[in-house]
Every structure is written in structure tokens, then in C-alpha cells.
Design an enzyme around this catalytic site. Structure first.
Site, PDB file in Angstrom:
ATOM      1  N   TYR A 182      35.397  38.400  27.901  1.00  0.00           N
ATOM      2  CA  TYR A 182      36.430  37.755  28.708  1.00  0.00           C
ATOM      3  C   TYR A 182      35.773  36.963  29.830  1.00  0.00           C
ATOM      4  O   TYR A 182      34.678  37.302  30.292  1.00  0.00           O
ATOM      5  CB  TYR A 182      37.355  38.791  29.345  1.00  0.00           C
ATOM      6  CG  TYR A 182      38.427  39.350  28.454  1.00  0.00           C
ATOM      7  CD1 TYR A 182      39.668  38.736  28.344  1.00  0.00           C
ATOM      8  CD2 TYR A 182      38.204  40.519  27.722  1.00  0.00           C
ATOM      9  CE1 TYR A 182      40.662  39.263  27.544  1.00  0.00           C
ATOM     10  CE2 TYR A 182      39.196  41.048  26.913  1.00  0.00           C
ATOM     11  CZ  TYR A 182      40.430  40.424  26.822  1.00  0.00           C
ATOM     12  OH  TYR A 182      41.407  40.939  26.024  1.00  0.00           O
TER      13      TYR A 182
ATOM     14  N   ASP B 288      48.243  39.327  27.868  1.00  0.00           N
ATOM     15  CA  ASP B 288      49.456  39.318  28.682  1.00  0.00           C
ATOM     16  C   ASP B 288      50.024  37.913  28.834  1.00  0.00           C
ATOM     17  O   ASP B 288      49.396  36.916  28.491  1.00  0.00           O
ATOM     18  CB  ASP B 288      49.153  39.875  30.072  1.00  0.00           C
ATOM     19  CG  ASP B 288      48.818  41.350  30.051  1.00  0.00           C
ATOM     20  OD1 ASP B 288      49.231  42.035  29.104  1.00  0.00           O
ATOM     21  OD2 ASP B 288      48.137  41.811  30.986  1.00  0.00           O
TER      22      ASP B 288
END
Length: 260
Positions: free
Chosen positions: A110, A52
Site C-alpha cells: 500500500y 474502503d
């Protein structure tokens, strides 16, 4: 014609995410433009993870097809000369013509980085989320335990997603704390890292997990409520979506021998 795999690192601050879109410049667009100039061909890369706006990466993966005579391993060096300093091609290599970064079994890692202190640090504003209240890290760790394993993560998925299967597997979820030089207590500054490894992640899933665990750390939720949130299978049950700048795609490991 040959297929080239790229390992891509970038500071996502100045980009509207990875994937090309009409409302702003993206990482994918910049790399396409650099490759097209370098190779004299119209290039469109295929990315593994569509991060994003504002999200960073150390090891995103992309592929493209080309007729170039440049040796595959040299493409990364040449391409970096055509890219801005906030995007770097870490490595380039040839892969089989049918290799696809999203269709092979993989493990994604992540990290969500939090700067926990009494006042903000302007030098950390790009790659950490600032939290100005003390966090109970042990409670966050206890809450995180409920998320490990294979579950339906519908509660941790943005409601705008169109995906039908919301079952994912989290192999590991740990919360690390690093005190800063001259620190000692949270008010003087510490970095808290939520590190998560899984077989795939839903839209905003890591940021919603981070936002939920932050609420546990502040005492809004008990650690046991994380299990209830998971079982609710409703986005309304979970915490807010944490800000994008704290999120980092560390890397993607491909498990099948044919996909290495």
C-alpha cells in the site's frame, strides 16, 4: 467451467468501497454487472482486498467462474468496454479451479500519499491527503522503524473489526519525499509517500499508521512514542484515521508456487 483471475485498477472516489453494500454503488457491483452483460451469465467475483470508500487501487485481485468460450487473456479487453473509465481490468488469466485470492500466502503493498504545501492543489484532491503544516519527515522515518517486523497491531485497527488475531508482519515501511517542479520548500508543495509492505492488514490499519506518523511529523508525538502506542494494544492510543483518498493499493504478490 473455468476460474479467471482479474487484476483490477480503479479510482475509488465515486464508490462506496469494493464490497457490495446496500447504501451505495461499489467497485465489485460494477464489475459483476459488466461481466454478466459480457458473458451472458450471472457472475459474482471474489476480491482479495475489500478497500474502503474513496480508496484507490492499481492491483487489486479478483476471481470468478465462467463457462465462456472467450480466451481468458481476451476477457480483460472485452470487459473494459463494459466498465466506466474509473475502473480498468489490467489483466485476465485462467487459474486452477480451487485458487482463492484471500487464502494464498501473499504480500500486499500500500501507499499513502500526502500533499504537503501551504495551499491545496485542486488537481490532487482525489488521490492525496492535503496537509497544510510542515512535516518533519526524518522524525516520521524514525517512528516508522518501530512498526517493522511482526507485532500485535491492535492499536492500529478500527475497533469495529471482528477479527480475533491482530498480529501482522510489516516487511518494509519507507517514507519517500518528492519535491514538485518549481518547489524547493514545503510551502510550495511536495508529495510525501508512506509505502508499506506486509503479509496482511487489519481494517483501517494503513490509514491509522499514516495518521499516527502524521502526528509524529507535526511534533504531537515523538518517534519513540510510536513504540509505546504499538505496545499499548489499544486503538485509543494511536492517532486519527487518515482520510481515504490518500490510500492506494499498489499490488498483491502471491508467494506460494501453487498460488501464482
Amino acid at each position: 467451467m473455468k476460474r479467471i483471475r482479474l487484476i483490477v485498477a480503479y479510482d475509488g472516489t465515486g464508490y462506496c468501497g469494493w464490497q457490495i453494500q446496500p447504501n451505495g454503488i461499489t467497485v465489485e457491483e460494477v464489475i459483476n454487472r459488466g461481466l454478466s452483460r459480457l458473458l451472458g451469465e450471472q457472475i459474482r467475483i471474489i476480491g482479495a482486498s475489500r478497500t474502503d470508500s474513496g480508496v484507490h487501487a492499481l492491483g487489486n485481485v479478483a476471481v470468478f467462474d465462467t463457462n465462456t468460450r472467450i480466451p481468458p487473456k481476451r476477457i480483460s479487453y472485452a470487459l473494459n468496454q463494459h466498465l466506466p473509465e474509473d475502473i480498468v481490468i489490467v489483466r485476465s488469466e485462467e487459474v486452477p479451479a480451487d485458487w482463492h485470492p484471500r487464502y494464498c500466502s501473499s504480500v500486499k503493498t500500500y501507499e499513502y500519499h500526502i500533499f504537503n504545501a501551504g495551499v491545496p492543489d485542486p488537481t490532487r484532491r482525489r488521490n492525496t491527503a492535503f496537509v497544510s503544516y510542515p512535516l518533519q519527515v526524518e522524525d516520521m522515518r524514525r517512528g516508522a522503524e518501530f512498526l517493522k517486523g511482526t507485532h500485535d497491531f491492535a492499536s492500529f485497527c478500527n475497533i469495529k473489526t471482528s477479527v480475533e488475531d491482530t498480529v501482522r508482519t510489516i516487511y518494509d515501511l519507507e517514507i519517500l519525499v518528492q519535491g514538485l517542479p518549481g518547489g524547493g520548500d514545503w510551502e510550495k508543495g511536495r508529495e510525501i509517500t508512506i509505502r508499506i509492505r506486509g503479509n496482511g492488514f487489519l481494517y483501517n490499519m494503513v490509514r491509522i499508521i499514516a495518521g499516527t506518523l502524521l502526528r509524529v511529523g507535526r511534533g504531537y508525538y515523538t518517534p519513540e512514542q510510536v513504540k509505546e502506542i504499538l505496545e499499548a494494544k489499544s486503538r485509543q492510543a494511536a492517532g486519527v484515521t487518515a482520510p481515504p483518498q490518500g490510500l492506494l493499493l499498489v499490488g498483491i504478490e502471491y508467494r506460494d508456487a501453487a498460488c501464482l
